[in-house]
Motif scaffolding. Structure first.
Motif, PDB file in Angstrom:
ATOM      1  N   UNK A   1       3.453  -1.446  -0.325  1.00  0.00           N
ATOM      2  CA  UNK A   1       2.468  -2.448   0.116  1.00  0.00           C
ATOM      3  C   UNK A   1       1.645  -3.034  -1.023  1.00  0.00           C
ATOM      4  N   UNK A   2       1.395  -2.242  -2.069  1.00  0.00           N
ATOM      5  CA  UNK A   2       0.625  -2.773  -3.191  1.00  0.00           C
ATOM      6  C   UNK A   2       1.396  -3.885  -3.888  1.00  0.00           C
ATOM      7  N   UNK A   3       2.733  -3.757  -3.967  1.00  0.00           N
ATOM      8  CA  UNK A   3       3.556  -4.816  -4.539  1.00  0.00           C
ATOM      9  C   UNK A   3       3.508  -6.050  -3.645  1.00  0.00           C
ATOM     10  N   UNK A   4       3.614  -5.843  -2.364  1.00  0.00           N
ATOM     11  CA  UNK A   4       3.537  -6.933  -1.383  1.00  0.00           C
ATOM     12  C   UNK A   4       2.220  -7.687  -1.539  1.00  0.00           C
ATOM     13  N   UNK A   5       1.141  -6.954  -1.651  1.00  0.00           N
ATOM     14  CA  UNK A   5      -0.177  -7.573  -1.751  1.00  0.00           C
ATOM     15  C   UNK A   5      -0.328  -8.376  -3.043  1.00  0.00           C
ATOM     16  N   UNK A   6       0.073  -7.782  -4.165  1.00  0.00           N
ATOM     17  CA  UNK A   6      -0.048  -8.493  -5.437  1.00  0.00           C
ATOM     18  C   UNK A   6       0.877  -9.701  -5.485  1.00  0.00           C
TER      19      UNK A   6
END
Length: 920
Positions: A536-541
């Motif tokens: 999810x952190x990749x998705x958000x960034x």
């Protein structure tokens, strides 16, 4: 299991702590006691110290000489080795590798001898197996798991797969009898090897043998041909088998290990284990496999609570450390070959060096792994049982603690601490537990708990109008309709999470719409859906980048693998470090060389992936406002320098006909490369020179330069590196591609009839030595200084530069009512030409202008030297900086660099004032 505190109160009556002084701890082991009772005469046959291959071979020969058959000799050898290891471990505290490696060597010796013995007997009855051209056919015994990684424990079984090189049939006997198909021959060989190694006799066994990992498992043939293995892996290979093959290694027969034929097996296995792209789809497969293992452990311990304390299979056990390491290796090992290694402890350090795991976490997991493996060995030393469960007898437990130098309660506390750490790290990786929050409150670990999958119509109801309209197109989109159910579910869950973040105000609708458009061309590569869902952190960034500018979306569409860089926690806070970049490329090259994969195609792709990833890191920092435009240019220029250095070295090493170990060769950078002002997608203006008296030099360096240009510019499946422009070489495109340094110096310094033009001297103001020997660097710097400080007629120089400026402006006309940030009067090129005039006209008298420090610094120095009216140089420098920023931002958003004339009016005025001050 009793708590540590309750066990602290237990007084172990027969524990080693109460044994008579001087009695070695190893003597408590019941297995050790049996060995001394059974083999007192044979124990001295094994030479003192850590058992090695040579000492084992000598001991086996001695046992054969005593009249034992091979099977008995190998079994007795095993008992002698085990007695030695118990002594070394429990009495002398031997390091873990001093136990696991000898056990592995024992397996290799046993399999080598058994294989040679079995084949000799079969050859005598049926002749040797032959391939299609009558060539000998090799049998490879592939060790899987801990055997492949040289990590066997003292009571391990060995997981084997038997692979033979070619189908065919045996030669038969001289009278024509006895012929067998190779398939049948090797099936009999496997049976004979098992009899020599795995059968339980009066001397026990050498190793328990497990063939369940072979193609089609227990229903498959005992040995498979290489072509059958390749077909199986391509058609039937399952995700969990990739983890099994990760540690595979040919372990016997020994005379085959160094032969080139083994490379054919490696060529089949490596593409199966390591995919060419980042492969996050394996997460679900590993979750399923791990769940099955845990469920099996729970079933085994049902009604037997003591079995719940399994240091290998229970929560926080050895298996979870191995899974953690293997998952990260399989996901990224295809693109990052330096991660490919078999031993767990070495792999942990490689993962840390690659930034995939904090160094502290890797060290703590390594400490836990070592501790758990040493405990595992002590459990097995007790009775030579293949078990990983802590004993229930208090004296056994106290003995294990004592051999580790601990009291019982301290041992149990340390055991619990290690297992809790392992379980937490494993759960975070697989997303099976609560995670540490990341920025904006979204989970930074894998898989924020989006477990329910809506259908498309239900999802559309949750989305705002613009995004709903965009996603509704998926009802009829052929790529969306063609997705497998699993991939379609991932896609919808990604957009569901995006919609939730949009509702919470964490991302913009424009970013969400761009995400939908960005995903569509990539739907055939389902791994990217898995990546976004798992991280999810990749998705958000990613959403932040897409919302910040348009150009990043185009770059990520061309090079989608770079989005994995967003998973790095330090991405935005770091800067490009050339030494680290070049060291990592060296490690990847070494990894490819170790597996025989270092061909041109793989190296070209390796360079491109590394360059694209580093460019993307700079891009991410740029659009997030973490670095300035000047810092972007500095980092992209330093990256280009590194790529040129690495590529030049690799090309030279692979150049046919090279006549020396290191080239006497240099690259001179001009333009944006020379001035360290590269942008995204800039080409490289370079000139090649050499200084070598060898009669072959001109031909060799010309071939070298052509190869280098090809490596830099050719498009592969991973894209290209740079467009290369060599037009600034002496005589331009009609001149030699590579020039001797003497001819280059003569041309630039106006010696002879063929000399440089004024515009070439303008270019020299920004020229920079990029790579080559220090001697050549000093000589180039001297030539550059001589060129730019040469006496000049200032009026003639001014006339020529103004004429050149007018020709360039005519070639790039701006429409009526538009200001071109670069080419219009008052634009960037006016500043650059004015600076070039100041340098060529005045740097002889003002040495501070000789340095290649960029236009802004040179304007400030010119004003300080009195060459410009007070304030004019500084104002022009500020204007140039603003114009660069405006150009940079326009390009990031795919916007034109032409604006209304009243835009940037103050900057235009400052540049015009500079032009008047310089040229009148």
């Amino acid at each position: 299991m009793p708590s540590p505190d309750s066990l602290c109160a237990i007084a172990p009556i027969s524990a080693p702590g109460t044994a008579p002084a001087g009695v070695p701890l190893s003597h408590y082991s019941r297995f050790h006691q049996r060995l001394h009772r059974r083999y007192p005469a044979q124990l001295p046959l094994l030479a003192p110290g850590i058992p090695s291959r040579d000492t084992m071979e000598q001991t086996c020969d001695a046992l054969l000489a005593q009249g034992h058959d091979l099977g008995a000799a190998l079994r007795i050898l095993r008992q002698l080795v085990m007695e030695r290891l118990i002594t070394l471990d429990c009495d002398q505290g031997a390091p873990l590798p001093n136990i696991t490696l000898p056990v592995t060597r024992l397996a290799e010796v046993a399999l080598d001898r058994a294989c040679r013995h079995a084949r000799a007997e079969l050859d005598a009855r049926h002749g040797a197996p032959q391939g299609p051209q009558g060539q000998p056919v090799q049998l490879w015994i592939v060790g899987m798991g801990k055997l492949g990684a040289r990590e066997l424990n003292v009571s391990s079984d060995i997981d084997l797969i038997y692979v033979y090189e070619h189908d065919g049939e045996t030669a038969g006997l001289q009278d024509g009898r006895g012929k067998l198909s190779n398939h049948e021959y090797f099936a009999r060989a496997v049976k004979a090897i098992y009899s020599l190694v795995g059968d339980n006799t009066e001397h026990g066994f050498v190793f328990r043998v497990d063939l369940a990992l072979r193609p089609h498992g227990n229903s498959g043939p005992p040995a498979v041909s290489l072509s059958a293995l390749e077909d199986y892996l391509l058609v039937h290979g399952r995700e969990w088998e990739r983890f099994a093959w990760l540690k595979s290694r040919v372990v016997a027969p020994r005379d085959c290990l160094g032969m080139p034929n083994v490379q054919a097996l490696r060529g089949v296995v490596l593409p199966f284990v390591f995919r060419r792209y980042l492969d996050y789809s394996v997460f679900d497969s590993l979750r399923t496999l791990h769940r099955q293992i845990r469920d099996h452990a729970v079933q085994r311990s049902a009604g037997r609570p003591e079995r719940a304390n399994d240091v290998k299979l229970s929560r926080g056990g050895i298996r979870e450390i191995e899974f953690t390491v293997q998952l990260l290796q399989v996901v990224r090992g295809g693109q990052f070959p330096e991660l490919r290694c078999r031993p767990t402890l070495e792999a942990l350090q490689r993962l840390a060096r690659a930034g995939l795991m904090p160094q502290d976490t890797a060290d703590r997991l390594a400490s836990a792994y070592t501790f758990l493996r040493r405990v595992e060995h002590r459990i097995q030393y007790l009775d030579d049982q293949q078990t990983h469960v802590l004993p229930t007898r208090d004296d056994d437990l106290a003995w294990i603690a004592h051999t580790l130098g601990l009291k019982c309660c301290d041992f149990l506390r340390e055991l619990d601490a290690h297992r809790e750490l392992v379980a937490q790290e494993f759960d975070i990786l697989l997303g099976d537990a609560g995670h540490k929050p990341c920025a904006n409150g979204h989970c930074g670990g894998p898989r924020a708990a989006d477990t329910s999958t809506p259908d498309l119509d239900a999802l559309l109801e949750q989305l705002p109008p613009k995004l709903r309209e965009r996603v509704a197109e998926w009802r009829t989109h052929p790529r969306v309709q063609g997705l497998r159910d699993e991939a379609r579910a991932r896609l919808l869950r990604i957009m569901q999470r995006t919609g939730r973040w949009l509702a919470e105000g964490q991302v913009t609708e424009e970013a969400a719409v761009r995400l939908a458009g960005w995903l569509e061309p990539l739907l055939r590569r389902e791994s990217y859906l898995a990546l976004l869902l798992e991280r999810p952190s990749v998705h958000e960034r990613l959403l932040h980048l897409l919302g910040a500018a348009k150009w990043p979306a185009r770059y990520m569409l061309q090079h989608p693998g770079v989005i994995d860089e967003l998973a790095g926690g330090a991405l935005l806070s770091e800067r490009f470090v050339p030494q680290d970049f070049e060291r990592e490329l060296g490690l990847r090259l070494a990894a490819l060389q170790s597996t025989g994969e270092a061909d041109d195609e793989n190296l070209l792709d390796l360079l491109r992936r590394a360059h694209h990833a580093e460019t993307f890191r700079t891009l991410a920092r740029d659009v997030e406002g973490r670095i300035t435009v000047e810092q972007v240019a500095d980092d992209l220029s330093a990256l280009a320098d590194s790529v040129l250095r690495v590529t030049a070295q690799w090309c030279w090493d692979r150049l046919r006909g090279r006549h020396r170990e290191q080239p006497q060769f240099a690259i001179i950078g001009y333009g944006k490369l020379g001035g360290k002002e590269l942008g995204y997608g800039s080409d490289l203006d370079i000139v090649f020179v050499f200084d070598d008296d060898d009669e072959r030099a001109a031909e060799v360096y010309a071939a070298f330069a052509r190869k280098l240009i090809n490596w830099l510019a050719v498009k592969t499946g991973e894209g290209d590196l740079f467009e290369i422009d060599t037009a600034l070489r002496p005589n331009g495109n009609s001149g030699l591609l590579v020039t001797s340094f003497r001819a280059y110096a003569d041309y630039q310094q106006q010696r002879g009839s063929n000399t440089a033009w004024t515009w070439e001297h303008q270019a020299m103001t920004r020229a920079r030595f990029v790579l080559g020997s220090e001697d050549l660097r000093a000589r180039f710097d001297a030539v550059r200084q001589a060129v730019i400080t040469a006496p000049r007629d200032r009026a003639a120089l001014s006339t020529e530069i103004i004429a050149m400026r007018e020709r360039m402006r005519a070639a790039h006309p701006a429409p009526q009512g538009q200001f071109d940030i670069k080419h219009s009067p008052g634009g960037m090129v006016d500043v650059e030409f004015a600076v070039q005039y100041l340098v060529l006209a005045h740097c002889a008298a003002h040495p501070q202008l000789q340095d290649n420090v960029g236009n802004i610094a040179l304007l400030q120095r010119a004003e300080a030297a009195g060459l410009l009216p007070a304030g004019v140089g500084r104002a022009a420098a500020d204007a140039y900086r603003t114009l660069r920023h405006a150009q940079h931002r326009a390009r990031l958003n795919d916007e034109p660099t032409r604006v209304p004339p009243d835009t940037l009016a103050a900057e235009q005025s400052a540049v015009r004032a500079l032009w008047r001050a310089v040229f009148g």
